[in-house]
Write a protein that holds these residues in place. Sequence first.
Motif, PDB file in Angstrom:
ATOM      1  N   ASP A   1      -0.531   6.884   0.177  1.00 26.44           N
ATOM      2  CA  ASP A   1       0.213   7.444   0.763  1.00 26.44           C
ATOM      3  C   ASP A   1      -0.620   7.891   2.179  1.00 26.44           C
ATOM      4  O   ASP A   1      -0.372   9.085   2.796  1.00 26.44           O
ATOM      5  CB  ASP A   1       0.764   8.472   0.051  1.00 26.44           C
ATOM      6  N   VAL A   2      -0.188   7.157   3.437  1.00 23.05           N
ATOM      7  CA  VAL A   2      -0.659   6.988   4.526  1.00 23.05           C
ATOM      8  C   VAL A   2       0.478   8.679   5.201  1.00 23.05           C
ATOM      9  O   VAL A   2      -0.850   9.367   6.309  1.00 23.05           O
ATOM     10  CB  VAL A   2      -0.560   6.257   5.963  1.00 23.05           C
TER      11      VAL A   2
ATOM     12  N   HIS B   1      -0.514   2.212  18.929  1.00 29.26           N
ATOM     13  CA  HIS B   1      -0.169   3.417  17.315  1.00 29.26           C
ATOM     14  C   HIS B   1       0.722   2.546  16.163  1.00 29.26           C
ATOM     15  O   HIS B   1       0.684   2.524  15.575  1.00 29.26           O
ATOM     16  CB  HIS B   1       0.524   4.805  17.722  1.00 29.26           C
ATOM     17  N   LYS B   2       2.100   2.155  16.938  1.00 30.87           N
ATOM     18  CA  LYS B   2       2.714   1.356  15.605  1.00 30.87           C
ATOM     19  C   LYS B   2       1.677   0.052  14.852  1.00 30.87           C
ATOM     20  O   LYS B   2       1.666   0.197  14.173  1.00 30.87           O
ATOM     21  CB  LYS B   2       3.709   0.182  16.355  1.00 30.87           C
ATOM     22  N   ALA B   3       0.148  -0.711  15.865  1.00 32.58           N
ATOM     23  CA  ALA B   3       0.454  -1.903  15.383  1.00 32.58           C
ATOM     24  C   ALA B   3      -0.952  -1.278  14.267  1.00 32.58           C
ATOM     25  O   ALA B   3      -1.563  -1.419  13.597  1.00 32.58           O
ATOM     26  CB  ALA B   3      -0.659  -2.483  16.477  1.00 32.58           C
TER      27      ALA B   3
ATOM     28  N   GLN C   1      -1.290  -2.223  10.465  1.00 31.80           N
ATOM     29  CA  GLN C   1      -1.563  -3.009  10.123  1.00 31.80           C
ATOM     30  C   GLN C   1      -2.123  -1.995   8.628  1.00 31.80           C
ATOM     31  O   GLN C   1      -3.201  -2.534   7.511  1.00 31.80           O
ATOM     32  CB  GLN C   1      -3.103  -3.036  10.399  1.00 31.80           C
ATOM     33  N   LEU C   2      -2.296  -0.013   8.330  1.00 32.22           N
ATOM     34  CA  LEU C   2      -2.386   0.142   7.555  1.00 32.22           C
ATOM     35  C   LEU C   2      -1.648  -0.353   6.435  1.00 32.22           C
ATOM     36  O   LEU C   2      -1.819  -0.158   5.084  1.00 32.22           O
ATOM     37  CB  LEU C   2      -2.381   1.534   8.120  1.00 32.22           C
TER      38      LEU C   2
ATOM     39  N   GLY D   1      -1.913   0.730   2.480  1.00 30.25           N
ATOM     40  CA  GLY D   1      -1.148   2.385   3.025  1.00 30.25           C
ATOM     41  C   GLY D   1       0.197   1.884   2.870  1.00 30.25           C
ATOM     42  O   GLY D   1       1.225   0.805   3.046  1.00 30.25           O
ATOM     43  N   LYS D   2       1.155   2.804   2.256  1.00 33.90           N
ATOM     44  CA  LYS D   2       2.121   2.921   2.361  1.00 33.90           C
ATOM     45  C   LYS D   2       2.835   4.252   3.417  1.00 33.90           C
ATOM     46  O   LYS D   2       2.231   5.140   3.659  1.00 33.90           O
ATOM     47  CB  LYS D   2       2.693   4.354   0.985  1.00 33.90           C
TER      48      LYS D   2
END
Length: 131
Positions: free
Chosen positions: A50-51, A112-114, A118-119, A124-125
């Motif tokens: 959970d990022v 930031h969106k990229a 990628q996460l 990543g959630k």
Amino acid sequence: MSLFGRIMDKIFHHPAAAAAKPAAPAQAAPAAAPSAPQVPTTAATQAPVDVEAVLTAMAAEHGGGGNWQTSIIDLLKLLDLDSSLGARKDLADELNVHVGADGTAEENIALHKAVMAQLAANGGKVPDSLR
């Protein structure tokens, strides 16, 4: 290690990452071979990290963390990584983000969106509000 690799490492291996994972379903032990070695769980079968929860915990540890939810500079600072223009240019090249001029708000938002995308693509959630 690439800058994005260091971002993943800082988030996915933070102590809060283990606490932020939902419990994985228990597997039954084989009845015929009680002494058989346990097979390690692969990344594909592990619960996603959970990022948002990890970054929120890190921000609490650092006294707020700035505006990491939308700012690539604040996100990198929160992770104790280089947030200089040169580092962001390298990250943009690594993630193939070529929007606006180097260092502009347009590029920083896209970067930031990229990173968040990628996460999510790497286990990543990430909630839609961070993408």
